[in-house]
Design a protein around this motif. Sequence first.
Motif, PDB file in Angstrom:
ATOM      1  N   GLU A 141      -8.183  -0.256  -2.381  1.00  0.00           N
ATOM      2  CA  GLU A 141      -8.589  -1.569  -1.871  1.00  0.00           C
ATOM      3  C   GLU A 141      -9.837  -2.069  -2.596  1.00  0.00           C
ATOM      4  N   GLU A 142     -10.777  -1.169  -2.833  1.00  0.00           N
ATOM      5  CA  GLU A 142     -12.006  -1.546  -3.557  1.00  0.00           C
ATOM      6  C   GLU A 142     -11.669  -2.074  -4.951  1.00  0.00           C
ATOM      7  N   LEU A 143     -10.709  -1.446  -5.621  1.00  0.00           N
ATOM      8  CA  LEU A 143     -10.367  -1.846  -6.985  1.00  0.00           C
ATOM      9  C   LEU A 143      -9.379  -3.018  -7.003  1.00  0.00           C
ATOM     10  N   GLY A 144      -8.882  -3.402  -5.836  1.00  0.00           N
ATOM     11  CA  GLY A 144      -7.955  -4.541  -5.772  1.00  0.00           C
ATOM     12  C   GLY A 144      -6.618  -4.275  -6.452  1.00  0.00           C
ATOM     13  N   ILE A 145      -6.165  -3.032  -6.409  1.00  0.00           N
ATOM     14  CA  ILE A 145      -4.866  -2.711  -7.025  1.00  0.00           C
ATOM     15  C   ILE A 145      -3.761  -3.258  -6.111  1.00  0.00           C
ATOM     16  N   PRO A 146      -2.883  -4.110  -6.660  1.00  0.00           N
ATOM     17  CA  PRO A 146      -1.876  -4.733  -5.787  1.00  0.00           C
ATOM     18  C   PRO A 146      -0.812  -3.734  -5.305  1.00  0.00           C
ATOM     19  N   GLU A 147      -0.224  -4.087  -4.175  1.00  0.00           N
ATOM     20  CA  GLU A 147       0.755  -3.222  -3.513  1.00  0.00           C
ATOM     21  C   GLU A 147       1.956  -2.897  -4.406  1.00  0.00           C
ATOM     22  N   ASP A 148       2.348  -3.844  -5.253  1.00  0.00           N
ATOM     23  CA  ASP A 148       3.544  -3.594  -6.069  1.00  0.00           C
ATOM     24  C   ASP A 148       3.269  -2.638  -7.231  1.00  0.00           C
ATOM     25  N   ARG A 149       2.016  -2.177  -7.365  1.00  0.00           N
ATOM     26  CA  ARG A 149       1.707  -1.160  -8.376  1.00  0.00           C
ATOM     27  C   ARG A 149       1.605   0.241  -7.755  1.00  0.00           C
ATOM     28  N   ILE A 150       1.873   0.314  -6.459  1.00  0.00           N
ATOM     29  CA  ILE A 150       1.794   1.612  -5.781  1.00  0.00           C
ATOM     30  C   ILE A 150       3.196   2.193  -5.662  1.00  0.00           C
ATOM     31  N   TRP A 151       3.354   3.382  -6.217  1.00  0.00           N
ATOM     32  CA  TRP A 151       4.663   4.022  -6.326  1.00  0.00           C
ATOM     33  C   TRP A 151       5.100   4.662  -5.007  1.00  0.00           C
ATOM     34  N   SER A 152       6.423   4.624  -4.774  1.00  0.00           N
ATOM     35  CA  SER A 152       7.025   5.515  -3.778  1.00  0.00           C
ATOM     36  C   SER A 152       8.424   5.853  -4.285  1.00  0.00           C
ATOM     37  N   PRO A 153       9.036   6.939  -3.792  1.00  0.00           N
ATOM     38  CA  PRO A 153      10.349   7.334  -4.328  1.00  0.00           C
ATOM     39  C   PRO A 153      11.376   6.219  -4.101  1.00  0.00           C
ATOM     40  N   GLY A 154      12.293   6.085  -5.023  1.00  0.00           N
ATOM     41  CA  GLY A 154      13.289   5.011  -4.939  1.00  0.00           C
ATOM     42  C   GLY A 154      14.426   5.307  -3.970  1.00  0.00           C
ATOM     43  N   CYS A 155      14.352   6.425  -3.274  1.00  0.00           N
ATOM     44  CA  CYS A 155      15.442   6.803  -2.359  1.00  0.00           C
ATOM     45  C   CYS A 155      14.923   6.793  -0.918  1.00  0.00           C
ATOM     46  N   GLY A 156      15.825   7.002   0.036  1.00  0.00           N
ATOM     47  CA  GLY A 156      15.412   7.121   1.426  1.00  0.00           C
ATOM     48  C   GLY A 156      14.782   8.477   1.682  1.00  0.00           C
ATOM     49  N   PRO A 157      13.996   8.605   2.763  1.00  0.00           N
ATOM     50  CA  PRO A 157      13.339   9.882   3.053  1.00  0.00           C
ATOM     51  C   PRO A 157      14.327  10.945   3.566  1.00  0.00           C
ATOM     52  N   MET A 158      13.882  12.198   3.547  1.00  0.00           N
ATOM     53  CA  MET A 158      14.714  13.279   4.085  1.00  0.00           C
ATOM     54  C   MET A 158      14.642  13.291   5.620  1.00  0.00           C
ATOM     55  N   ALA A 159      13.503  12.843   6.169  1.00  0.00           N
ATOM     56  CA  ALA A 159      13.351  12.760   7.625  1.00  0.00           C
ATOM     57  C   ALA A 159      12.495  11.548   7.957  1.00  0.00           C
TER      58      ALA A 159
END
Length: 260
Positions: free
Chosen positions: A240-258
């Motif tokens: 948040e301090e660096l103002g990195i936008p949300e669309d640059r934050i990675w998450s796996p491209g699949c659904g979770p296991m739980a």
Amino acid sequence: MGCPRYDFHIHTKYLGCANSTMEVPAIVEECRRLGATKIGITDHLNSLDKLEFHLHIRRDIEELEDIGVAVYFGVELNFTGCDGEFAFSRRIKEEYGFQFAIGGIHSTYLEEYDVRKLVEVQHRHHIRTCQDPLVQVLVHPYWFSKGEFDRNGWPWFNFMRVVPESYVRELGQASRETGTAIEINGTANLMNPNFGEDYFKEYKDFLSILAEEGAMFSLGSDAHDIGHLKAVREVWRVVEELGIPEDRIWSPGCGPMAGR
Ligand SMILES: [Zn+2]
Ligand SMILES: [Zn+2]
């Protein structure tokens, strides 16, 4: 604009790396309390003889019920030697059901202290990691084991200014081109008590330059103790301090296991 509440770097007791507080249900409960919405369990895979232990983690994730946090099953890879490979393959990923892999360099691979060589070896492995199609996240760039330096009697690495800006820009470009996310790590980098204020300040400058080059980022506590999971809050704060936008934050491209 808030930072996504993710933690995609968490160890467990099952591989003997984290302590006994790090059991899957307790981890999930603490992450939920901290406000995380997506997390990944990522224990080490340094050699193939340890693969079976990961199945205990997978079983515990699959048995989670009614949790309110999306939980993914990942793995952390290390090089088998300087310029060696990762102990991993497409077949292992599929057979064991790993949903993502994070990886990186965990040693200096130096016999004699030479700061330019030290940085060059790290940089070379960072770029190799970004180019590996089986690895989605480059872990803790410019983290070092204090023990390795102490054993060798080397001056401690307590500054980022020795990393040439050209390396940083090249790493950011590699991330943008390959989609490999660069980790912002709570316990290894941002809050590591072995580093000092200069390092922390310069580390944020390093992250800013990566962001300028269009890098993707992954967020992780790298906790080995239940009390260290909260380090991810410092990661969220820095994003948040660096103002990195949300669309640059990675998450796996699949659904979770739980969870969801
Ligand atoms: Zn690591
Ligand atoms: Zn780790």
